[in-house]
Design an enzyme around this catalytic site. Sequence first.
Site, PDB file in Angstrom:
ATOM      1  N   ARG A 298       0.272   4.004   6.657  1.00 36.53           N
ATOM      2  CA  ARG A 298       0.343   5.319   6.009  1.00 36.53           C
ATOM      3  C   ARG A 298       0.770   6.394   6.991  1.00 36.53           C
ATOM      4  O   ARG A 298       1.534   7.302   6.647  1.00 36.53           O
ATOM      5  CB  ARG A 298      -1.002   5.649   5.358  1.00 36.53           C
ATOM      6  N   TYR A 442       5.454   5.180  -2.048  1.00 38.64           N
ATOM      7  CA  TYR A 442       5.003   3.900  -1.469  1.00 38.64           C
ATOM      8  C   TYR A 442       3.879   4.068  -0.444  1.00 38.64           C
ATOM      9  O   TYR A 442       3.595   5.165  -0.026  1.00 38.64           O
ATOM     10  CB  TYR A 442       6.170   3.043  -0.975  1.00 38.64           C
ATOM     11  N   GLU A 443       3.233   2.959  -0.138  1.00 38.93           N
ATOM     12  CA  GLU A 443       2.007   2.994   0.691  1.00 38.93           C
ATOM     13  C   GLU A 443       0.947   3.904   0.082  1.00 38.93           C
ATOM     14  O   GLU A 443       0.180   4.551   0.801  1.00 38.93           O
ATOM     15  CB  GLU A 443       2.315   3.439   2.130  1.00 38.93           C
ATOM     16  N   GLY A 444       0.881   3.905  -1.251  1.00 44.59           N
ATOM     17  CA  GLY A 444      -0.103   4.758  -1.931  1.00 44.59           C
ATOM     18  C   GLY A 444       0.517   6.085  -2.310  1.00 44.59           C
ATOM     19  O   GLY A 444       0.891   6.866  -1.430  1.00 44.59           O
ATOM     20  N   GLN A 449      -3.551   9.073  -2.247  1.00 49.90           N
ATOM     21  CA  GLN A 449      -3.991   9.731  -1.005  1.00 49.90           C
ATOM     22  C   GLN A 449      -5.049  10.781  -1.299  1.00 49.90           C
ATOM     23  O   GLN A 449      -6.033  10.924  -0.573  1.00 49.90           O
ATOM     24  CB  GLN A 449      -2.804  10.412  -0.293  1.00 49.90           C
TER      25      GLN A 449
END
Lengths: 591, 591
Positions: A298, A442-444, A449
Amino acid sequence: MTIYKAPLDDQRFALFDVLGAEAVLTRLQGGEGHTRDLLDAVLEEAARLSEQVLAPTNESGDAEGCRYDKETRTVATPKGFKEAFKAFAEGGWAGLTMPEKFGGQALPAVMGTATTELFQSGNLAWSLYPLLSEGACHAMELHGTEEQQHVYLKPIVEGRWTGTMCLTEPQAGSDLGLLKTRAEPAADGSYRITGTKIFISAGEHDLAENIVHLVLARLPDAPAGSRGISMFIVPKFKVNADGSPGERNAASAGAIEHKMGLHGCSTCVMNFDGAEGYLIGQPNKGLAAMFTMMNAARLAVGVQGLALSERAYQNSLNYARERLQGRALSGPRLPDKPADNLLVHPDVRRMLLTQRAFVEGSRLIVLYAALQTDLEARAADPAERQRAGELLAFLIPIAKGVVTELAQECTKEALQVYGGHGYIGENGMEQFVRDARIITLYEGTTGIQAADLLGRKILQLKGVGFRHFLDEIGAFCQAHGQDEALRPFVGPLAAAARQWGELTQQLAQRVQANPEELGAAANDYLYYSGYVTLAYFWARSVAAAEAGGRGAAFKQAKRDAATFYFARILPRIHAHKAGIEAGVATLPEIA
Amino acid sequence: MTIYKAPLDDQRFALFDVLGAEAVLTRLQGGEGHTRDLLDAVLEEAARLSEQVLAPTNESGDAEGCRYDKETRTVATPKGFKEAFKAFAEGGWAGLTMPEKFGGQALPAVMGTATTELFQSGNLAWSLYPLLSEGACHAMELHGTEEQQHVYLKPIVEGRWTGTMCLTEPQAGSDLGLLKTRAEPAADGSYRITGTKIFISAGEHDLAENIVHLVLARLPDAPAGSRGISMFIVPKFKVNADGSPGERNAASAGAIEHKMGLHGCSTCVMNFDGAEGYLIGQPNKGLAAMFTMMNAARLAVGVQGLALSERAYQNSLNYARERLQGRALSGPRLPDKPADNLLVHPDVRRMLLTQRAFVEGSRLIVLYAALQTDLEARAADPAERQRAGELLAFLIPIAKGVVTELAQECTKEALQVYGGHGYIGENGMEQFVRDARIITLYEGTTGIQAADLLGRKILQLKGVGFRHFLDEIGAFCQAHGQDEALRPFVGPLAAAARQWGELTQQLAQRVQANPEELGAAANDYLYYSGYVTLAYFWARSVAAAEAGGRGAAFKQAKRDAATFYFARILPRIHAHKAGIEAGVATLPEIA
């Protein structure tokens, strides 16, 4: 064609003047050699690679894109990508922060972050190939057996192979508990992996000899949901006894996606058709293992926001300097020219200063977070390690969630400075906007978040990292309370920090009464937190610039940007405060 | 594939329930027949054309794009565009609002705006071909001789030809005073036009028999700058005595641009190589003539923001309903399904309500502005005509500048609801973002709109339109001050309007002292104005919904969106207030 010049001066200012990285790093275990001289030299080498090798492939790579061959199920990357990867590998960058026992250079994480910024500015699409490898390396370092590390990790560190992370499935994105890929035990202790993964960055390409997929899948007897997920190593080519790539495994790309941007990065649908795989870590603990890498992943995406914004900003500033159009409202500045340049228009300066405030502020957020990674890993004092880990956990959703959202605004404003010319492909500005659009997803997603920050880092973990951070801000305000040069900043910062604490308290109570309040406030809370965090780093920047060692122009430029930020950006917290306080009743059910 | 259903119900609510369009239009000169029945029927026909003919070409048109043939200097539009244009012409849409004497239907401007929304939602790129024609028609209607109107205007109204506006040159964008294209008088009273124009939408295509370019150029003896610009009619094919297209003129497309979006619209570099042209209007008054069309053109671009946002919103709402991912924080809502749908997440509802508040609010802004066009043109009372014109002039920079900026946020949020799937071309959401990115740039950037609002409409014209608008808001608040259902809205609206007036006063004084203060405040002033304007129309929407004739669900949905808007969006004015007050000192010179 866009320009790019590595912002070494501001990186050094952030690292050494503001964050005091040399003092921190050299007192860490194994950090004796990490002097400013060494780190400087590393930055300069990275800058050279980025400016000379990567940056020229950015626009051509976007125009050309990746090509998928149905017959061979292989992907050809754009022209220049292979050569760039070769230069990257030969420079030892693949192992920059990896332990020496795997062939790495064991440099601090913060140097990984600083150099990653440069590479991502050079060519974000290209940089995803080594970035995904890094994640896979960390997973194998933490969870692999010695043999697995020797066979699969070492070749990646040496830059001969790359890695991927195979999580998402069509029905399982943010909610990985829904994933269906199966792992059947085979007689030899390996597993047969069957299923389809989507959105696999760098899933297939022609840059390296082999690709090591880390795949989340379910064992036959696994519990349902997220507690029944295990992690497997699935190489593209099975590995011979001598470590060389051997027989083709039943793991291949079924297609590549047509995306808004990042055209140079192959985003693959990966088909696992009874592919041979090897369990890594404990059965059913795959999701937890994957999450141990989440901080680094992240943070790296946050850095992508910084990297795109930096390059977009450089170009818009350059354009505003050169483009002659209109006259200053108070009379011509360039009377000999047919028009003044765009810089005479205060609204153009507003767009430029917005970018500058976000870029240089974001750089401090990500470098500060990365420094906590080093402290957590290698501080001598266990209490210091713990504190750094808690701070890091708290800051990650801000570094990812906020910096990537600010990058949307930066790249938009950078394009806007160009007027209609910003819309034309050849000018390169619209690529930054397209490339940036993925990083809040992406990546959450940003929503994930925000939920992580408020739900996990504040409420579940009782805000322990938040309190460390508020303490730091408090100490800074205390130390500079009498400092004339900092007077315009310390008061508003202290007030915003105080209100941040109060809002957090109130929110915690409301969520206790109704968990839906969490989702209703999280996004505004994330932004609120981000803007106060930026205010803190801008105040620190002024303090560091005042502390000397820099010329008057540099000092003034930092002060100007900080003044702009406090006057014109920080007040956005008022709107976000309203959003935090509005409550879930203002977000009624939708049928 | 994206969906699209014409939002007839909300259009009718806006037109008839909120704005009382039937009562207004039927009392205008020549408006006796413009009853709700007639207007309803027009909307339904437009909806059919949009949904059935235009909407299916939107994504294929983007994927295919326009193709330029170097040999013939012609442009082929994507598949289906010709057929759509034929259906459009046959339906009489090209002349919808044009006078009957040119073959038009003389319907009100507000109906032009309402139907344009539908066509632009269907396919924005396609809709630019008739849109540019509309601008050219208005110019010829206002400034052409009877003969020019007969020869060049009538065929456009009949849908056989199209028109363009040729303003921009490489060195002359926002600053048209810099333009260099020359017009040399010929012996026969015509002119020879020589120069290069860029960014000419619909400059060349295969939809129509002929193209009428309206070109800005300089006469040999013209004064420098913007006072030396004249307007010329330059047809692609010179016109025979019988009105048919004849010999090819020396005006042709030298290239088409590769743009971020709007791939289905040919954006041309136009080369005029001694092309035959005819002066239209007075010599050296071309810029003023062009500006008489500016209101309509800018309003139409505001409508583009609405149109893209509406379609993006429909899709994200639909996706949020269907996508199963994660569980509600307060416990499963769909326990029989593997997961709940996205609507259970308050943060997803926040993204959807943001879009809804902006879409339906923007619709009222543009329709209200369009209605002023009708009042200005055809109210019996000259004072009413004047007031409408003043109101319109004031609202145009808001309808263009704010609605197009809100569309950036709407299309971004719509994509965000899709998570990673939003980044994939086939899902269609990223096209909305790409297409939307031009609308804050063309027909005057947001910076130009902001300067127009504050510099011209407020300061130069002494805020006459602004005062009308504040009076209207005041009257509304007065009328509904005791209305229980409107209590949550009237107070905050009245307070915001009061502060808007005060900020305007203070700003006027500061600008008097230093003209640079205008540029320093204009952008924040534009946004501030936009958010208060939206608040007014949301309060009016609640009032209109309460007034009856609608079901309980409709009423509640309007109230919910208004509640959301006042609680979570309107507070953004606090941040913009700070920006207005910050002053030019916070935007220091950049070297």
